[in-house]
Write a protein that holds these residues in place. Structure first.
Motif, short mmCIF file in Angstrom:
data_model
loop_
_atom_site.label_atom_id
_atom_site.label_comp_id
_atom_site.label_asym_id
_atom_site.label_seq_id
_atom_site.Cartn_x
_atom_site.Cartn_y
_atom_site.Cartn_z
N UNK A 6 0.86 -1.19 0.00
CA UNK A 6 0.00 0.00 0.00
C UNK A 6 0.89 1.23 0.00
N UNK A 7 0.54 2.19 -0.84
CA UNK A 7 1.30 3.44 -0.88
C UNK A 7 0.35 4.58 -1.24
N UNK A 8 0.42 5.66 -0.49
CA UNK A 8 -0.34 6.86 -0.83
C UNK A 8 0.61 8.03 -0.99
N UNK A 9 0.19 8.99 -1.79
CA UNK A 9 0.99 10.20 -1.99
C UNK A 9 0.09 11.42 -1.88
N UNK A 62 -3.52 6.92 -4.39
CA UNK A 62 -3.34 5.73 -3.56
C UNK A 62 -3.13 4.52 -4.46
N UNK A 63 -2.21 3.65 -4.07
CA UNK A 63 -1.94 2.43 -4.81
C UNK A 63 -2.02 1.24 -3.87
N UNK A 64 -2.59 0.13 -4.38
CA UNK A 64 -2.62 -1.14 -3.67
C UNK A 64 -2.08 -2.20 -4.62
N UNK A 65 -1.06 -2.93 -4.18
CA UNK A 65 -0.44 -3.98 -4.98
C UNK A 65 0.01 -3.44 -6.34
N UNK A 66 0.41 -2.17 -6.37
CA UNK A 66 0.92 -1.58 -7.60
C UNK A 66 -0.13 -0.98 -8.51
N UNK A 67 -1.41 -1.08 -8.15
CA UNK A 67 -2.50 -0.55 -8.97
C UNK A 67 -3.07 0.71 -8.34
#
Length: 255
Positions: A6-9, A62-67
């Motif tokens: 999980x990644x958010x910016x 926001x990204x989950x599993x690269x999506x």
């Protein structure tokens, strides 16, 4: 750090003039048991709602599993399971029917859904209540059937919002064992809580929110920095040092 699940910016959400989430940069490593902690009103639920596609952000990504959550919603939803706060279930279905419905909705073959449903009912200690209507389930039973429904399609990332709130110790132990087994396989759990002892016991990665911002994140040991997680949390969010000695002088006084 390993690859991020999980990644958010700069994730941003406003409700009228109020900024609930103020540019959050959240990172959760793949395969981690991650806690998102903060005081009430810190923005935890709003953040999770945006990451899981339940609430559209006003800015950021926001990204989950690269999506990308909003550019590739079908890909993201196929890879996540969600147990939200204030769990809403189809209460006129039995526990077994609820699981089968969720599995078929996900496109799984009927035979596979039935097999997984029976295994989950057994592991959750719900086999004897499988044919009872969900409306008659206790709080702990509802949490367990909700978790079973979220796990049925074997998601890569599981999001839980206050999963242990109102749950008895026996049910909480069942939930904990299932989640530990799930992360041991390489999957990722992200759960929000304001109970520091619980997070300290379960998590290997922690993100601390306050006032709509991430004020610290990293491994449990890095965030604690030699303190208890509760003390680190109070230091980070600026908790009060004590009550005013001049206030509440009436409290406990003889009537």
């Amino acid at each position: 750090m390993t690859e991020a699940a999980v990644r958010t910016h700069a994730l941003l959400k406003r409700f009228g003039p109020q900024v609930a989430v103020a540019g959050v940069d959240l990172v959760v490593p793949a395969g981690s048991f991650a806690g998102l902690v903060g005081p009430n009103g810190a923005g935890k639920t709003t953040t999770l709602s945006m990451i899981t596609g339940l609430l559209r952000p006003d800015g950021g990504a926001a990204e989950v599993a690269g999506y990308n959550v909003w550019a590739d919603p079908v890909q993201v939803k196929a890879r996540i399971g969600v147990l939200p706060e204030g769990l809403r279930l189809f209460e006129r279905l039995s526990g077994r029917e609820l699981l089968i419905y969720n599995g078929r909705l996900r496109g799984l073959p009927r035979a596979e859904v039935q097999r997984r449903a029976e295994e989950l009912l057994h592991v959750m200690g719900l086999s004897d209540a499988a044919d009872k209507l969900v409306v008659d389930y206790s709080t702990g039973m509802r949490k367990k059937i909700g978790l079973a429904a979220a796990l049925l399609h074997n998601p890569a990332v599981l999001f839980l919002d206050e999963p242990f709130e109102g749950v008895d110790p026996v049910s909480a132990n069942t939930l904990t064992e299932v989640l530990r087994r799930y992360t041991a396989s390489g999957s990722t759990v992200v759960f929000s809580s304001h109970v520091m002892d619980l997070v300290e016991r379960l998590c290997d990665w922690v993100s601390v929110m306050s006032g709509g911002h991430i004020v610290a994140q990293g491994t449990l040991d890095d965030v604690r920095a030699g303190r208890t997680l509760n003390q680190a949390f109070l230091d980070l969010v600026g908790g009060p040092s004590g009550t005013d000695g001049d206030g509440l002088s009436w409290l406990g006084a003889p009537q």
